[in-house]
Design an enzyme around this catalytic site. Structure first.
Site, PDB file in Angstrom:
ATOM      1  N   LYS A  69       0.878  -1.490   0.114  1.00 29.51           N
ATOM      2  CA  LYS A  69       0.147   0.147  -0.062  1.00 29.51           C
ATOM      3  C   LYS A  69       0.715   1.396   0.017  1.00 29.51           C
ATOM      4  CE  LYS A  69      -4.257  -1.870   1.716  1.00 29.51           C
ATOM      5  NZ  LYS A  69      -5.229  -1.592   3.132  1.00 29.51           N
ATOM      6  N   ASN A  90      -4.797   2.000  -1.760  1.00 34.97           N
ATOM      7  CA  ASN A  90      -5.285   0.610  -2.143  1.00 34.97           C
ATOM      8  C   ASN A  90      -6.177   0.533  -3.287  1.00 34.97           C
ATOM      9  OD1 ASN A  90      -7.741   1.718  -1.598  1.00 34.97           O
ATOM     10  ND2 ASN A  90      -8.649   0.013  -0.511  1.00 34.97           N
ATOM     11  N   ASP A 105     -10.487   2.656   1.164  1.00 33.11           N
ATOM     12  CA  ASP A 105     -10.819   2.163   2.586  1.00 33.11           C
ATOM     13  C   ASP A 105     -11.604   3.042   3.364  1.00 33.11           C
ATOM     14  OD1 ASP A 105      -9.866  -0.319   2.251  1.00 33.11           O
ATOM     15  OD2 ASP A 105      -7.730   0.172   3.037  1.00 33.11           O
ATOM     16  N   GLY A 128      -6.764   1.590  17.393  1.00 28.19           N
ATOM     17  CA  GLY A 128      -5.902   1.478  16.130  1.00 28.19           C
ATOM     18  C   GLY A 128      -5.245   2.554  15.904  1.00 28.19           C
ATOM     19  N   GLY A 130      -3.126   1.661  12.776  1.00 32.53           N
ATOM     20  CA  GLY A 130      -2.384   1.130  11.648  1.00 32.53           C
ATOM     21  C   GLY A 130      -3.222   1.604  10.401  1.00 32.53           C
ATOM     22  N   GLY A 131      -2.596   1.158   9.314  1.00 34.14           N
ATOM     23  CA  GLY A 131      -3.264   1.528   8.070  1.00 34.14           C
ATOM     24  C   GLY A 131      -4.785   1.730   7.672  1.00 34.14           C
ATOM     25  N   GLY A 246     -18.044  -4.647   9.745  1.00 33.09           N
ATOM     26  CA  GLY A 246     -17.132  -4.494   8.721  1.00 33.09           C
ATOM     27  C   GLY A 246     -17.376  -4.604   7.341  1.00 33.09           C
TER      28      GLY A 246
HETATM   29  P1  NDP Z   1      -2.156  -2.699  10.662  1.00 32.44           P
HETATM   30  O1  NDP Z   1      -1.196  -3.912  11.004  1.00 32.44           O
HETATM   31  O2  NDP Z   1      -1.608  -1.698   9.827  1.00 32.44           O
HETATM   32  O3  NDP Z   1      -2.465  -2.260  12.110  1.00 32.44           O
HETATM   33  C1  NDP Z   1      -3.126  -3.080  13.223  1.00 32.44           C
HETATM   34  C2  NDP Z   1      -3.587  -2.317  14.309  1.00 32.44           C
HETATM   35  O4  NDP Z   1      -4.129  -3.178  15.394  1.00 32.44           O
HETATM   36  C3  NDP Z   1      -2.210  -1.383  15.117  1.00 32.44           C
HETATM   37  O5  NDP Z   1      -3.047  -0.219  15.653  1.00 32.44           O
HETATM   38  C4  NDP Z   1      -2.133  -2.394  16.267  1.00 32.44           C
HETATM   39  O6  NDP Z   1      -1.666  -1.827  17.369  1.00 32.44           O
HETATM   40  C5  NDP Z   1      -3.479  -2.954  16.738  1.00 32.44           C
HETATM   41  N1  NDP Z   1      -3.484  -4.165  17.282  1.00 32.44           N
HETATM   42  C6  NDP Z   1      -3.393  -5.381  16.894  1.00 32.44           C
HETATM   43  N2  NDP Z   1      -3.448  -6.559  17.686  1.00 32.44           N
HETATM   44  C7  NDP Z   1      -3.932  -5.806  18.851  1.00 32.44           C
HETATM   45  C8  NDP Z   1      -3.758  -6.094  20.064  1.00 32.44           C
HETATM   46  N3  NDP Z   1      -3.810  -7.711  20.426  1.00 32.44           N
HETATM   47  N4  NDP Z   1      -3.937  -5.228  21.076  1.00 32.44           N
HETATM   48  C9  NDP Z   1      -3.852  -4.032  20.830  1.00 32.44           C
HETATM   49  N5  NDP Z   1      -3.888  -3.321  19.792  1.00 32.44           N
HETATM   50  C10 NDP Z   1      -3.684  -4.523  18.674  1.00 32.44           C
HETATM   51  O7  NDP Z   1      -3.414  -3.510  10.144  1.00 32.44           O
HETATM   52  P2  NDP Z   1      -4.499  -2.426   9.195  1.00 32.44           P
HETATM   53  O8  NDP Z   1      -4.767  -1.242   9.812  1.00 32.44           O
HETATM   54  O9  NDP Z   1      -4.011  -2.836   7.825  1.00 32.44           O
HETATM   55  O10 NDP Z   1      -5.790  -3.510   9.361  1.00 32.44           O
HETATM   56  C11 NDP Z   1      -6.513  -3.620  10.606  1.00 32.44           C
HETATM   57  C12 NDP Z   1      -7.769  -4.598  10.408  1.00 32.44           C
HETATM   58  O11 NDP Z   1      -8.712  -3.692   9.601  1.00 32.44           O
HETATM   59  C13 NDP Z   1      -7.505  -5.700   9.693  1.00 32.44           C
HETATM   60  O12 NDP Z   1      -8.362  -6.789  10.488  1.00 32.44           O
HETATM   61  C14 NDP Z   1      -8.274  -5.731   8.341  1.00 32.44           C
HETATM   62  O13 NDP Z   1      -8.896  -7.050   8.165  1.00 32.44           O
HETATM   63  C15 NDP Z   1      -9.390  -4.599   8.709  1.00 32.44           C
HETATM   64  N6  NDP Z   1      -9.733  -4.029   7.381  1.00 32.44           N
HETATM   65  C16 NDP Z   1     -10.908  -3.959   7.170  1.00 32.44           C
HETATM   66  C17 NDP Z   1     -11.108  -3.285   5.863  1.00 32.44           C
HETATM   67  C18 NDP Z   1     -12.721  -3.444   5.647  1.00 32.44           C
HETATM   68  O14 NDP Z   1     -12.961  -3.191   4.213  1.00 32.44           O
HETATM   69  N7  NDP Z   1     -13.694  -3.989   6.347  1.00 32.44           N
HETATM   70  C19 NDP Z   1     -10.335  -2.723   5.044  1.00 32.44           C
HETATM   71  C20 NDP Z   1      -9.143  -2.764   5.428  1.00 32.44           C
HETATM   72  C21 NDP Z   1      -8.650  -3.463   6.804  1.00 32.44           C
HETATM   73  P3  NDP Z   1       0.146  -1.249  17.585  1.00 32.44           P
HETATM   74  O15 NDP Z   1       0.275  -0.244  17.031  1.00 32.44           O
HETATM   75  O16 NDP Z   1       0.257  -1.150  18.867  1.00 32.44           O
HETATM   76  O17 NDP Z   1       0.855  -2.696  16.955  1.00 32.44           O
END
Ligand code: NDP
Length: 281
Positions: A69, A90, A105, A128, A130-131, A246
């Site tokens: 991405k 994306n 997204d 969260g 992340g992406g 979702g």
């Molecule tokens: P990333 O890996 O970029 O980010 C993951 C995030 O989750 C981070 O903030 C991480 O925190 C946090 N995290 C993961 N595990 C834990 C935990 N056990 N406790 C606390 N925080 C946690 O992933 P993405 O952002 O790309 O994706 C996240 C989710 O979004 C995925 O499951 C994906 O399937 C879903 N998604 C859904 C879409 C849809 O169309 N419905 C589109 C895109 C994504 P830290 O920074 O501390 O590691």
């Protein structure tokens, strides 16, 4: 016909059904579009050549997922407004012979949200950073959300997102480092899980959250499409909150991608029922 002018691809596809492919192709069929959406595995070292191939073969565009991405950006000709703020793409779209990077997204999530509420002036708590959280944070801010509290486990990623939102969008953002059970402030309008907690197969995974702080009329959303009835969604529904699963975001980002590539407004109901069928819901 000079067969050197044509290339017919042949490659192995995993037998398991890819829900996004099935969803997009169901829309193409429903709208009588003679288009195809093909899933190709691309190694990071081959990304540049893959994009060059897409150009050479005249593709109208493509989606890309992790880990491409961010890396794909240097191989494109430009970025849309929000993808340039988000810093991730994306969806690539061919416009006037150029490949432009978009991010559907967050836009997909905002469409789901707008079906329930006008985001203007609302306050949001987002788990969260992340992406998915970056995309949702930027798009909800551009759609009018006033205040975003980012709740994230790692400080660095959380701080980076809060800084981005404060510097590049009109919203006011703050960070809560997620070390203990989080209690959602009662003045919150929208709560969203943008972490991967709850994604199949960890279907019973739970956010470290005081579920009794989820109260009506809050809107509680989850990015997890599989399973859509996550623990958070079930807890929030049991407390009379309005819930957004979702699948809505997944369907809407697909609708927007199809619009970018073909100019057609695909029917989200068809796409949702396809996804539900694939997931066995
Ligand atoms: P990333 O890996 O970029 O980010 C993951 C995030 O989750 C981070 O903030 C991480 O925190 C946090 N995290 C993961 N595990 C834990 C935990 N056990 N406790 C606390 N925080 C946690 O992933 P993405 O952002 O790309 O994706 C996240 C989710 O979004 C995925 O499951 C994906 O399937 C879903 N998604 C859904 C879409 C849809 O169309 N419905 C589109 C895109 C994504 P830290 O920074 O501390 O590691």
């Amino acid at each position: 016909m000079n067969f050197l002018s044509q290339l017919t691809g042949s490659f192995a596809q995993p037998a398991a059904e890819n829900p996004t492919v099935t969803m997009i192709e169901s829309a193409y069929r429903y709208h009588d579009l003679d288009w195809r959406y093909i899933n190709c595995e691309v190694a990071p070292s081959e990304l540049e050549d893959a994009v060059r191939g897409a150009r050479a073969m005249g593709w109208a565009g493509f989606n890309c997922s992790l880990p491409h991405k961010v890396a794909v950006i240097e191989h494109l000709d430009g970025l849309g407004e929000s993808s340039s703020i988000i810093g991730a793409v994306n969806c690539a779209v061919r416009r006037d012979g150029k490949l432009i990077g978009e991010n559907t997204d967050g836009k997909g999530f905002v469409e789901s949200l707008q079906e329930k509420v006008d985001p203007t002036g609302k306050t949001m708590v987002m788990f969260g950073a992340g992406g998915a959280a970056r995309a949702i944070g930027v798009e909800t801010a551009l759609a009018g959300v006033r205040k975003i509290t980012v709740v994230n486990r790692s400080e660095n990623r959380g701080q980076e997102l809060v800084q981005l939102l404060n510097e590049k969008t009109p919203a006011q953002a703050e960070l809560v480092i997620w070390k203990e059970s989080y209690c959602v402030p009662q003045e919150t309008d929208i709560v969203i899980n943008a972490t991967s907690i709850g994604l199949y197969p960890d279907v019973d995974a739970q956010l470290d959250l005081d579920v009794n702080s989820l109260t009506a009329p809050m809107i509680v959303a989850d990015v997890i499409p599989n399973p859509p009835h996550t623990r958070l969604i079930r807890d929030a529904a049991a407390r009379d909150c309005t819930v957004i699963d979702g699948i809505g975001m997944l369907v809407n980002q697909g609708v927007i991608s199809i619009q970018y590539w073909t100019g057609i407004d695909a029917d989200p109901k068809i796409m949702r029922s396809t996804i539900e069928e694939v997931l066995g819901i």
